[in-house]
Design a protein around this motif. Structure first.
Motif, PDB file in Angstrom:
ATOM      1  N   ALA A  22      -2.111   6.647  21.459  1.00 40.96           N
ATOM      2  CA  ALA A  22      -2.370   6.556  20.020  1.00 40.96           C
ATOM      3  C   ALA A  22      -2.313   7.926  19.354  1.00 40.96           C
ATOM      4  CB  ALA A  22      -3.729   5.901  19.779  1.00 40.96           C
ATOM      5  N   VAL A  23      -2.893   8.925  20.007  1.00 39.12           N
ATOM      6  CA  VAL A  23      -2.870  10.284  19.457  1.00 39.12           C
ATOM      7  C   VAL A  23      -1.436  10.753  19.271  1.00 39.12           C
ATOM      8  CG1 VAL A  23      -3.370  12.697  20.023  1.00 39.12           C
ATOM      9  CG2 VAL A  23      -5.150  10.954  20.283  1.00 39.12           C
ATOM     10  N   ARG A  24      -0.564  10.438  20.230  1.00 39.36           N
ATOM     11  CA  ARG A  24       0.815  10.912  20.181  1.00 39.36           C
ATOM     12  C   ARG A  24       1.645  10.233  19.101  1.00 39.36           C
ATOM     13  NH1 ARG A  24       2.566  13.655  25.053  1.00 39.36           N
ATOM     14  NH2 ARG A  24       0.741  14.079  26.363  1.00 39.36           N
ATOM     15  N   ILE A  25       1.236   9.047  18.657  1.00 38.58           N
ATOM     16  CA  ILE A  25       1.998   8.359  17.607  1.00 38.58           C
ATOM     17  C   ILE A  25       1.333   8.476  16.244  1.00 38.58           C
ATOM     18  CG2 ILE A  25       2.996   6.737  19.268  1.00 38.58           C
ATOM     19  CD1 ILE A  25       1.076   4.595  18.088  1.00 38.58           C
ATOM     20  N   THR A  26       0.291   9.287  16.142  1.00 39.83           N
ATOM     21  CA  THR A  26      -0.415   9.453  14.863  1.00 39.83           C
ATOM     22  C   THR A  26       0.384  10.360  13.929  1.00 39.83           C
ATOM     23  OG1 THR A  26      -2.602   9.119  15.842  1.00 39.83           O
ATOM     24  CG2 THR A  26      -2.499  10.366  13.782  1.00 39.83           C
ATOM     25  N   PRO A  27       0.736   9.880  12.723  1.00 39.01           N
ATOM     26  CA  PRO A  27       1.511  10.716  11.795  1.00 39.01           C
ATOM     27  C   PRO A  27       0.694  11.838  11.158  1.00 39.01           C
ATOM     28  CG  PRO A  27       1.674   8.375  11.242  1.00 39.01           C
ATOM     29  CD  PRO A  27       0.575   8.513  12.223  1.00 39.01           C
ATOM     30  N   ILE A  28      -0.505  11.510  10.694  1.00 37.30           N
ATOM     31  CA  ILE A  28      -1.448  12.492  10.157  1.00 37.30           C
ATOM     32  C   ILE A  28      -2.809  12.169  10.759  1.00 37.30           C
ATOM     33  CG2 ILE A  28      -2.567  13.464   8.111  1.00 37.30           C
ATOM     34  CD1 ILE A  28      -0.225  12.469   6.443  1.00 37.30           C
ATOM     35  N   THR A  46       4.852   3.301   3.681  1.00 33.52           N
ATOM     36  CA  THR A  46       3.412   3.501   3.608  1.00 33.52           C
ATOM     37  C   THR A  46       2.995   4.635   4.531  1.00 33.52           C
ATOM     38  OG1 THR A  46       3.097   1.144   3.171  1.00 33.52           O
ATOM     39  CG2 THR A  46       1.169   2.394   3.890  1.00 33.52           C
ATOM     40  N   ARG A  47       2.271   5.606   3.990  1.00 30.64           N
ATOM     41  CA  ARG A  47       1.805   6.737   4.788  1.00 30.64           C
ATOM     42  C   ARG A  47       0.516   6.361   5.514  1.00 30.64           C
ATOM     43  NH1 ARG A  47       1.831   9.770  -0.623  1.00 30.64           N
ATOM     44  NH2 ARG A  47       1.721   7.560  -1.142  1.00 30.64           N
ATOM     45  N   LEU A  48       0.393   6.862   6.740  1.00 31.80           N
ATOM     46  CA  LEU A  48      -0.728   6.471   7.591  1.00 31.80           C
ATOM     47  C   LEU A  48      -1.506   7.688   8.049  1.00 31.80           C
ATOM     48  CD1 LEU A  48      -2.274   4.294   9.238  1.00 31.80           C
ATOM     49  CD2 LEU A  48      -0.621   4.679  11.077  1.00 31.80           C
ATOM     50  N   VAL A  49      -2.830   7.612   7.892  1.00 28.10           N
ATOM     51  CA  VAL A  49      -3.753   8.628   8.394  1.00 28.10           C
ATOM     52  C   VAL A  49      -4.680   7.962   9.399  1.00 28.10           C
ATOM     53  CG1 VAL A  49      -5.662  10.183   7.813  1.00 28.10           C
ATOM     54  CG2 VAL A  49      -3.718   9.963   6.252  1.00 28.10           C
ATOM     55  N   ALA A  50      -4.834   8.564  10.584  1.00 29.27           N
ATOM     56  CA  ALA A  50      -5.818   8.093  11.559  1.00 29.27           C
ATOM     57  C   ALA A  50      -6.983   9.070  11.566  1.00 29.27           C
ATOM     58  CB  ALA A  50      -5.201   7.984  12.951  1.00 29.27           C
ATOM     59  N   ASP A  51      -8.169   8.551  11.323  1.00 27.97           N
ATOM     60  CA  ASP A  51      -9.377   9.379  11.253  1.00 27.97           C
ATOM     61  C   ASP A  51     -10.119   9.288  12.582  1.00 27.97           C
ATOM     62  OD1 ASP A  51     -11.230  10.848   9.179  1.00 27.97           O
ATOM     63  OD2 ASP A  51     -12.534   9.567  10.372  1.00 27.97           O
ATOM     64  N   TYR A  52     -10.227  10.426  13.278  1.00 24.83           N
ATOM     65  CA  TYR A  52     -10.833  10.458  14.613  1.00 24.83           C
ATOM     66  C   TYR A  52     -12.256  10.999  14.514  1.00 24.83           C
ATOM     67  CZ  TYR A  52      -6.268   9.501  16.665  1.00 24.83           C
ATOM     68  OH  TYR A  52      -5.073   8.903  17.021  1.00 24.83           O
ATOM     69  N   LEU A  53     -13.235  10.088  14.597  1.00 20.43           N
ATOM     70  CA  LEU A  53     -14.631  10.518  14.619  1.00 20.43           C
ATOM     71  C   LEU A  53     -14.954  11.242  15.920  1.00 20.43           C
ATOM     72  CD1 LEU A  53     -16.320   7.319  13.138  1.00 20.43           C
ATOM     73  CD2 LEU A  53     -15.899   9.478  11.962  1.00 20.43           C
ATOM     74  N   TYR A  93       0.825  -1.201   0.000  1.00 22.09           N
ATOM     75  CA  TYR A  93       0.000   0.000   0.000  1.00 22.09           C
ATOM     76  C   TYR A  93       0.864   1.258   0.000  1.00 22.09           C
ATOM     77  CZ  TYR A  93      -3.756  -3.184   1.379  1.00 22.09           C
ATOM     78  OH  TYR A  93      -4.674  -4.208   1.429  1.00 22.09           O
ATOM     79  N   ASP A  94       0.422   2.244  -0.756  1.00 20.00           N
ATOM     80  CA  ASP A  94       1.055   3.558  -0.689  1.00 20.00           C
ATOM     81  C   ASP A  94       0.586   4.332   0.533  1.00 20.00           C
ATOM     82  OD1 ASP A  94       2.549   3.815  -3.387  1.00 20.00           O
ATOM     83  OD2 ASP A  94       0.564   3.088  -3.960  1.00 20.00           O
ATOM     84  N   ALA A  95      -0.648   4.052   0.979  1.00 17.13           N
ATOM     85  CA  ALA A  95      -1.200   4.765   2.129  1.00 17.13           C
ATOM     86  C   ALA A  95      -2.282   3.913   2.769  1.00 17.13           C
ATOM     87  CB  ALA A  95      -1.776   6.112   1.708  1.00 17.13           C
ATOM     88  N   VAL A  96      -2.537   4.190   4.053  1.00 13.15           N
ATOM     89  CA  VAL A  96      -3.606   3.535   4.800  1.00 13.15           C
ATOM     90  C   VAL A  96      -4.348   4.604   5.587  1.00 13.15           C
ATOM     91  CG1 VAL A  96      -4.176   1.919   6.650  1.00 13.15           C
ATOM     92  CG2 VAL A  96      -2.371   1.341   5.013  1.00 13.15           C
ATOM     93  N   ILE A  97      -5.692   4.570   5.518  1.00 10.12           N
ATOM     94  CA  ILE A  97      -6.538   5.389   6.384  1.00 10.12           C
ATOM     95  C   ILE A  97      -7.187   4.439   7.374  1.00 10.12           C
ATOM     96  CG2 ILE A  97      -8.540   6.903   6.549  1.00 10.12           C
ATOM     97  CD1 ILE A  97      -8.006   7.751   3.653  1.00 10.12           C
TER      98      ILE A  97
END
Length: 393
Positions: free
Chosen positions: A157-163, A123-130, A98-102
Protein backbone atom coordinates in the motif's frame (compact mmCIF):
# COMPACT_ATOMS: atom_id res chain seq x y z
CA UNK A 1 -17.98 27.95 -10.39
CA UNK A 2 -19.00 25.07 -8.11
CA UNK A 3 -16.89 24.16 -5.10
CA UNK A 4 -14.42 21.30 -5.56
CA UNK A 5 -15.65 18.08 -4.00
CA UNK A 6 -13.62 15.89 -1.66
CA UNK A 7 -14.32 12.66 0.24
CA UNK A 8 -12.77 11.66 3.56
CA UNK A 9 -12.89 7.91 4.18
CA UNK A 10 -12.62 6.39 7.64
CA UNK A 11 -14.68 3.69 9.33
CA UNK A 12 -15.41 5.77 12.46
CA UNK A 13 -16.94 9.19 13.02
CA UNK A 14 -16.60 11.38 16.10
CA UNK A 15 -18.52 11.67 18.44
CA UNK A 16 -20.08 8.23 17.80
CA UNK A 17 -16.64 6.77 18.46
CA UNK A 18 -14.05 8.82 20.28
CA UNK A 19 -10.48 7.88 19.32
CA UNK A 20 -7.78 10.13 17.93
CA UNK A 21 -8.31 9.11 14.30
CA UNK A 22 -11.99 9.97 14.19
CA UNK A 23 -11.34 13.33 15.88
CA UNK A 24 -8.65 14.10 13.29
CA UNK A 25 -10.73 13.20 10.24
CA UNK A 26 -13.73 15.12 11.50
CA UNK A 27 -11.42 18.12 11.90
CA UNK A 28 -10.16 17.63 8.35
CA UNK A 29 -13.76 17.68 7.12
CA UNK A 30 -14.63 20.85 9.02
CA UNK A 31 -11.50 22.74 7.98
CA UNK A 32 -11.79 21.69 4.33
CA UNK A 33 -15.36 22.97 4.32
CA UNK A 34 -14.06 26.27 5.69
CA UNK A 35 -11.48 26.33 2.89
CA UNK A 36 -14.25 26.10 0.31
CA UNK A 37 -14.46 22.37 -0.44
CA UNK A 38 -17.70 20.37 -0.63
CA UNK A 39 -17.00 17.47 1.76
CA UNK A 40 -18.41 13.93 2.00
CA UNK A 41 -17.45 11.80 5.01
CA UNK A 42 -17.50 8.12 4.01
CA UNK A 43 -17.87 5.85 7.02
CA UNK A 44 -19.67 2.91 8.64
CA UNK A 45 -23.03 3.21 10.39
CA UNK A 46 -22.58 4.09 14.08
CA UNK A 47 -25.93 5.71 14.82
CA UNK A 48 -29.59 4.82 14.93
CA UNK A 49 -31.86 5.85 12.08
CA UNK A 50 -30.87 8.19 9.26
CA UNK A 51 -27.29 9.47 8.87
CA UNK A 52 -26.67 12.49 11.10
CA UNK A 53 -26.98 15.93 9.55
CA UNK A 54 -23.77 17.96 9.86
CA UNK A 55 -23.29 21.61 8.96
CA UNK A 56 -19.81 21.25 7.47
CA UNK A 57 -20.04 17.93 5.60
CA UNK A 58 -22.33 15.17 4.39
CA UNK A 59 -22.19 11.86 6.23
CA UNK A 60 -22.35 9.00 3.72
CA UNK A 61 -22.39 5.43 5.09
CA UNK A 62 -20.72 2.96 2.72
CA UNK A 63 -21.29 -0.08 4.93
CA UNK A 64 -23.53 -1.03 7.86
CA UNK A 65 -22.64 -1.27 11.52
CA UNK A 66 -19.31 -3.03 12.21
CA UNK A 67 -17.80 -4.74 15.25
CA UNK A 68 -14.32 -3.28 14.89
CA UNK A 69 -12.37 -5.04 17.67
CA UNK A 70 -12.13 -8.52 19.11
CA UNK A 71 -11.89 -9.32 22.81
CA UNK A 72 -8.14 -8.58 22.85
CA UNK A 73 -8.60 -5.09 21.42
CA UNK A 74 -7.26 -6.14 18.00
CA UNK A 75 -9.05 -4.87 14.89
CA UNK A 76 -11.09 -7.62 13.28
CA UNK A 77 -10.13 -8.67 9.76
CA UNK A 78 -13.78 -9.14 8.86
CA UNK A 79 -14.59 -5.52 9.76
CA UNK A 80 -11.60 -4.23 7.78
CA UNK A 81 -12.64 -6.25 4.73
CA UNK A 82 -16.26 -5.13 4.98
CA UNK A 83 -15.41 -1.45 5.14
CA UNK A 84 -12.80 -1.69 2.38
CA UNK A 85 -15.30 -3.41 0.08
CA UNK A 86 -17.99 -0.84 0.85
CA UNK A 87 -15.52 1.97 0.19
CA UNK A 88 -14.41 0.37 -3.09
CA UNK A 89 -18.00 -0.04 -4.24
CA UNK A 90 -18.91 3.56 -3.39
CA UNK A 91 -15.84 5.11 -5.02
CA UNK A 92 -16.21 2.95 -8.12
CA UNK A 93 -19.77 4.23 -8.56
CA UNK A 94 -18.70 7.83 -7.90
CA UNK A 95 -15.18 7.70 -9.37
CA UNK A 96 -15.73 10.88 -11.39
CA UNK A 97 -17.77 12.70 -8.74
CA UNK A 98 -14.85 13.67 -6.49
CA UNK A 99 -11.94 15.97 -7.20
CA UNK A 100 -9.98 14.35 -4.38
CA UNK A 101 -10.19 11.64 -1.72
CA UNK A 102 -8.40 11.47 1.64
CA UNK A 103 -8.37 7.91 2.94
CA UNK A 104 -7.36 6.87 6.44
CA UNK A 105 -4.68 4.21 5.92
CA UNK A 106 -5.66 2.24 9.02
CA UNK A 107 -6.85 -0.39 8.24
CA UNK A 108 -4.44 -0.61 5.30
CA UNK A 109 -7.00 -2.26 2.99
CA UNK A 110 -8.62 1.16 2.59
CA UNK A 111 -5.67 2.31 0.49
CA UNK A 112 -6.08 -0.58 -1.98
CA UNK A 113 -9.84 -0.05 -2.15
CA UNK A 114 -9.49 3.62 -3.02
CA UNK A 115 -6.52 3.19 -5.37
CA UNK A 116 -8.19 0.46 -7.42
CA UNK A 117 -11.61 2.13 -7.51
CA UNK A 118 -10.14 5.44 -8.70
CA UNK A 119 -7.65 3.99 -11.21
CA UNK A 120 -7.94 5.81 -14.52
CA UNK A 121 -9.93 8.70 -13.08
CA UNK A 122 -8.58 12.18 -12.49
CA UNK A 123 -9.46 12.05 -8.79
CA UNK A 124 -6.43 12.81 -6.63
CA UNK A 125 -5.78 10.49 -3.71
CA UNK A 126 -4.13 11.14 -0.35
CA UNK A 127 -3.44 8.33 2.14
CA UNK A 128 -3.17 9.55 5.72
CA UNK A 129 -0.90 7.33 7.85
CA UNK A 130 -1.57 7.68 11.57
CA UNK A 131 1.00 4.95 12.19
CA UNK A 132 3.32 2.68 10.22
CA UNK A 133 4.61 -0.52 11.81
CA UNK A 134 7.58 -2.72 11.16
CA UNK A 135 7.26 -6.46 10.65
CA UNK A 136 7.96 -7.34 14.30
CA UNK A 137 5.20 -5.00 15.53
CA UNK A 138 2.67 -6.55 13.19
CA UNK A 139 3.59 -10.08 14.24
CA UNK A 140 3.32 -9.16 17.92
CA UNK A 141 -0.04 -7.49 17.35
CA UNK A 142 -1.74 -10.04 15.08
CA UNK A 143 0.28 -13.25 15.35
CA UNK A 144 2.70 -14.88 12.93
CA UNK A 145 0.39 -15.54 9.97
CA UNK A 146 -1.80 -12.46 9.97
CA UNK A 147 1.03 -10.23 11.17
CA UNK A 148 3.18 -11.12 8.18
CA UNK A 149 0.23 -10.72 5.83
CA UNK A 150 -0.59 -7.28 7.28
CA UNK A 151 3.05 -6.18 7.03
CA UNK A 152 3.25 -7.27 3.37
CA UNK A 153 -0.01 -5.48 2.58
CA UNK A 154 1.24 -2.34 4.31
CA UNK A 155 4.45 -2.33 2.23
CA UNK A 156 2.45 -2.76 -0.96
CA UNK A 157 0.00 0.00 0.00
CA UNK A 158 2.81 2.41 0.85
CA UNK A 159 4.40 1.80 -2.56
CA UNK A 160 1.20 2.62 -4.46
CA UNK A 161 0.35 5.73 -2.43
CA UNK A 162 0.30 8.84 -4.67
CA UNK A 163 0.46 11.39 -1.84
CA UNK A 164 1.11 10.39 1.79
CA UNK A 165 0.53 12.39 4.94
CA UNK A 166 1.70 11.59 8.47
CA UNK A 167 2.02 13.32 11.81
CA UNK A 168 5.47 12.61 13.20
CA UNK A 169 9.05 12.30 12.08
CA UNK A 170 8.98 8.72 13.36
CA UNK A 171 6.19 7.79 10.94
CA UNK A 172 7.89 9.70 8.13
CA UNK A 173 11.04 7.61 8.60
CA UNK A 174 9.01 4.42 8.73
CA UNK A 175 7.17 5.31 5.51
CA UNK A 176 10.44 5.83 3.67
CA UNK A 177 11.81 2.62 5.15
CA UNK A 178 8.73 0.72 3.95
CA UNK A 179 9.26 1.95 0.39
CA UNK A 180 7.42 5.27 -0.06
CA UNK A 181 8.81 7.13 -3.08
CA UNK A 182 5.98 9.57 -3.69
CA UNK A 183 5.25 12.96 -2.12
CA UNK A 184 5.17 12.99 1.69
CA UNK A 185 3.60 15.71 3.83
CA UNK A 186 4.57 15.71 7.51
CA UNK A 187 2.01 17.74 9.45
CA UNK A 188 3.13 20.49 11.82
CA UNK A 189 0.66 19.29 14.45
CA UNK A 190 -2.89 18.28 15.30
CA UNK A 191 -4.14 20.91 17.74
CA UNK A 192 -7.68 21.87 16.80
CA UNK A 193 -8.52 25.17 18.44
CA UNK A 194 -7.62 26.58 21.81
CA UNK A 195 -8.66 24.67 24.90
CA UNK A 196 -11.10 26.50 27.17
CA UNK A 197 -9.57 25.05 30.35
CA UNK A 198 -8.05 27.34 32.95
CA UNK A 199 -4.82 25.93 34.43
CA UNK A 200 -4.81 25.53 38.20
CA UNK A 201 -2.44 24.18 40.85
CA UNK A 202 -2.27 20.43 41.35
CA UNK A 203 -4.63 18.98 43.94
CA UNK A 204 -3.54 18.07 47.44
CA UNK A 205 -3.00 15.21 48.15
CA UNK A 206 -1.00 14.80 44.96
CA UNK A 207 -1.94 12.12 42.45
CA UNK A 208 -0.78 11.01 39.02
CA UNK A 209 -3.24 9.90 36.35
CA UNK A 210 -3.59 7.61 33.35
CA UNK A 211 -6.46 8.21 30.90
CA UNK A 212 -7.26 5.93 27.98
CA UNK A 213 -8.04 2.43 26.84
CA UNK A 214 -6.59 -0.56 28.64
CA UNK A 215 -4.81 -2.53 25.91
CA UNK A 216 -1.48 -4.33 25.85
CA UNK A 217 0.39 -1.61 23.96
CA UNK A 218 -0.48 1.00 26.60
CA UNK A 219 1.27 -1.02 29.37
CA UNK A 220 -1.00 0.51 32.03
CA UNK A 221 -0.28 -2.43 34.33
CA UNK A 222 3.27 -1.07 34.84
CA UNK A 223 2.04 2.09 36.58
CA UNK A 224 0.98 0.78 40.03
CA UNK A 225 4.43 -0.66 40.81
CA UNK A 226 6.07 2.58 39.63
CA UNK A 227 3.84 4.71 41.85
CA UNK A 228 4.44 2.34 44.79
CA UNK A 229 8.16 2.93 44.33
CA UNK A 230 7.68 6.71 43.99
CA UNK A 231 5.71 6.67 47.26
CA UNK A 232 8.93 5.79 49.10
CA UNK A 233 9.95 9.42 48.48
CA UNK A 234 6.43 10.89 48.21
CA UNK A 235 4.41 8.97 50.85
CA UNK A 236 1.06 10.64 50.16
CA UNK A 237 1.10 10.15 46.38
CA UNK A 238 -2.02 8.57 44.86
CA UNK A 239 -2.91 7.10 41.46
CA UNK A 240 -6.04 7.51 39.31
CA UNK A 241 -6.48 5.13 36.36
CA UNK A 242 -9.27 6.07 33.95
CA UNK A 243 -10.72 3.93 31.16
CA UNK A 244 -11.14 0.21 30.67
CA UNK A 245 -10.36 -2.51 28.18
CA UNK A 246 -8.96 -6.01 27.66
CA UNK A 247 -6.10 -5.56 30.16
CA UNK A 248 -8.20 -4.11 33.00
CA UNK A 249 -7.97 -7.36 34.97
CA UNK A 250 -4.17 -7.29 34.65
CA UNK A 251 -4.17 -3.73 35.96
CA UNK A 252 -6.30 -4.66 38.97
CA UNK A 253 -3.91 -7.52 39.67
CA UNK A 254 -0.98 -5.09 39.48
CA UNK A 255 -2.73 -2.79 41.97
CA UNK A 256 -3.14 -5.72 44.35
CA UNK A 257 0.50 -6.74 43.90
CA UNK A 258 1.54 -3.18 44.78
CA UNK A 259 -0.73 -3.20 47.85
CA UNK A 260 -2.44 -0.18 46.31
CA UNK A 261 -6.07 -0.59 47.37
CA UNK A 262 -5.85 2.46 49.66
CA UNK A 263 -4.21 4.83 47.17
CA UNK A 264 -5.46 3.74 43.70
CA UNK A 265 -8.79 4.72 42.13
CA UNK A 266 -10.15 3.07 38.96
CA UNK A 267 -13.46 4.77 38.09
CA UNK A 268 -13.54 3.57 34.45
CA UNK A 269 -14.51 6.00 31.71
CA UNK A 270 -15.84 9.33 32.99
CA UNK A 271 -17.60 12.34 31.49
CA UNK A 272 -15.61 14.95 29.56
CA UNK A 273 -16.16 17.39 32.42
CA UNK A 274 -14.84 14.94 35.01
CA UNK A 275 -11.93 13.98 32.75
CA UNK A 276 -10.92 17.62 32.46
CA UNK A 277 -11.17 18.09 36.22
CA UNK A 278 -9.05 15.03 36.99
CA UNK A 279 -6.36 15.75 34.39
CA UNK A 280 -6.24 19.39 35.47
CA UNK A 281 -5.70 18.48 39.11
CA UNK A 282 -3.09 15.77 38.54
CA UNK A 283 0.55 16.32 39.44
CA UNK A 284 1.45 14.44 36.24
CA UNK A 285 -0.14 12.34 33.52
CA UNK A 286 1.65 9.00 33.09
CA UNK A 287 1.36 7.20 29.74
CA UNK A 288 3.82 4.29 29.39
CA UNK A 289 2.56 3.36 25.90
CA UNK A 290 5.00 1.61 23.63
CA UNK A 291 3.46 3.12 20.49
CA UNK A 292 1.73 6.39 19.65
CA UNK A 293 1.29 7.78 16.14
CA UNK A 294 1.20 11.37 17.35
CA UNK A 295 0.56 11.88 21.05
CA UNK A 296 -2.42 14.18 21.43
CA UNK A 297 -2.37 13.30 25.13
CA UNK A 298 0.72 15.51 25.49
CA UNK A 299 -1.13 18.47 24.01
CA UNK A 300 -4.27 17.95 26.07
CA UNK A 301 -2.37 17.58 29.34
CA UNK A 302 -0.16 20.60 28.62
CA UNK A 303 -3.28 22.72 28.06
CA UNK A 304 -4.05 22.10 31.73
CA UNK A 305 -0.46 22.78 32.73
CA UNK A 306 -0.16 19.11 33.69
CA UNK A 307 3.25 17.63 32.81
CA UNK A 308 3.41 14.26 31.07
CA UNK A 309 5.62 11.23 31.64
CA UNK A 310 6.19 9.04 28.58
CA UNK A 311 8.50 6.14 27.79
CA UNK A 312 11.28 6.14 25.22
CA UNK A 313 10.32 3.45 22.71
CA UNK A 314 10.97 2.91 19.01
CA UNK A 315 7.24 3.13 18.22
CA UNK A 316 6.36 6.10 20.42
CA UNK A 317 6.10 9.26 18.34
CA UNK A 318 4.55 11.16 21.28
CA UNK A 319 8.02 11.67 22.75
CA UNK A 320 8.69 14.15 19.89
CA UNK A 321 6.28 16.52 21.66
CA UNK A 322 8.00 16.41 25.04
CA UNK A 323 10.68 18.93 25.94
CA UNK A 324 12.14 17.35 29.09
CA UNK A 325 11.90 19.71 32.01
CA UNK A 326 9.49 22.01 30.17
CA UNK A 327 6.27 20.01 29.67
CA UNK A 328 7.25 16.65 31.11
CA UNK A 329 9.82 13.87 31.10
CA UNK A 330 10.65 10.75 29.08
CA UNK A 331 11.54 7.63 31.06
CA UNK A 332 14.21 5.29 29.72
CA UNK A 333 11.86 2.31 29.97
CA UNK A 334 8.57 1.19 31.49
CA UNK A 335 10.42 -0.50 34.38
CA UNK A 336 9.08 0.66 37.77
CA UNK A 337 12.38 2.30 38.78
CA UNK A 338 12.61 4.34 35.56
CA UNK A 339 8.98 5.48 35.68
CA UNK A 340 9.20 6.23 39.40
CA UNK A 341 12.28 8.43 38.88
CA UNK A 342 10.39 10.67 36.44
CA UNK A 343 7.21 10.67 38.54
CA UNK A 344 9.14 11.96 41.54
CA UNK A 345 10.86 14.60 39.38
CA UNK A 346 7.54 15.86 37.99
CA UNK A 347 5.78 16.02 41.35
CA UNK A 348 8.69 17.77 43.04
CA UNK A 349 9.03 20.30 40.19
CA UNK A 350 5.61 21.60 41.18
CA UNK A 351 4.12 24.85 39.94
CA UNK A 352 7.11 26.08 37.86
CA UNK A 353 6.88 22.96 35.70
CA UNK A 354 3.12 23.39 35.40
CA UNK A 355 3.60 26.97 34.23
CA UNK A 356 6.18 25.96 31.63
CA UNK A 357 3.94 23.12 30.38
CA UNK A 358 1.17 25.64 29.78
CA UNK A 359 3.59 27.99 27.99
CA UNK A 360 4.59 25.07 25.72
CA UNK A 361 0.92 24.61 24.88
CA UNK A 362 0.38 28.29 24.12
CA UNK A 363 3.34 28.24 21.75
CA UNK A 364 2.03 25.06 20.10
CA UNK A 365 -1.31 26.79 19.48
CA UNK A 366 0.51 29.01 16.99
CA UNK A 367 2.62 26.35 15.31
CA UNK A 368 1.12 22.84 15.63
CA UNK A 369 -2.48 23.09 14.39
CA UNK A 370 -4.81 20.90 12.34
CA UNK A 371 -5.63 24.06 10.41
CA UNK A 372 -2.09 24.31 9.07
CA UNK A 373 -2.05 20.59 8.35
CA UNK A 374 -5.28 20.84 6.35
CA UNK A 375 -4.04 23.86 4.40
CA UNK A 376 -0.90 21.93 3.45
CA UNK A 377 -3.01 19.04 2.16
CA UNK A 378 -5.23 21.43 0.17
CA UNK A 379 -2.16 23.00 -1.44
CA UNK A 380 -0.80 19.58 -2.33
CA UNK A 381 -4.09 18.64 -3.98
CA UNK A 382 -4.36 21.83 -5.96
CA UNK A 383 -1.86 24.64 -6.34
CA UNK A 384 -4.88 26.92 -6.73
CA UNK A 385 -6.78 25.53 -3.75
CA UNK A 386 -9.79 27.61 -2.63
CA UNK A 387 -9.11 30.39 -0.16
CA UNK A 388 -10.58 30.49 3.32
CA UNK A 389 -14.16 31.69 3.61
CA UNK A 390 -13.34 33.46 6.84
CA UNK A 391 -10.46 35.69 7.86
CA UNK A 392 -7.08 33.96 8.17
CA UNK A 393 -6.48 32.13 11.47
Amino acid sequence: MSAPRIAIAYDCLFPYTTGGGERLYRSYAEHLDDLGWDVDYLTAVQWEGAPPAEDAFTVTPVVGRLRLYDGRGVRRNAAALSFAFGLFRHLLRHRRSYDAVIVGALPILNVFAARIALAGSRTRLVADYLEVWGRAQWVEYAGGLWGNVAWALQRAAVRITPIATCHSQLTARQLRREGLRSRLLVSPGLIDGASDVTPRPADDPAYVIYAGRHIADKRVETIPAAVAQARRELPGLELVILGSGPTSDDIRAAVADADGAAWVRMPGFVSEEELSRLVGGAAALVNPSRREGYGLVVVEASAHGTPVILVDDDGNAATELVEPGRNGFVARSAAPADLAHEIVAAVRAGQPLRASARSWYEEALRTRTVRRTTENIARALDANAPTTKDAPR
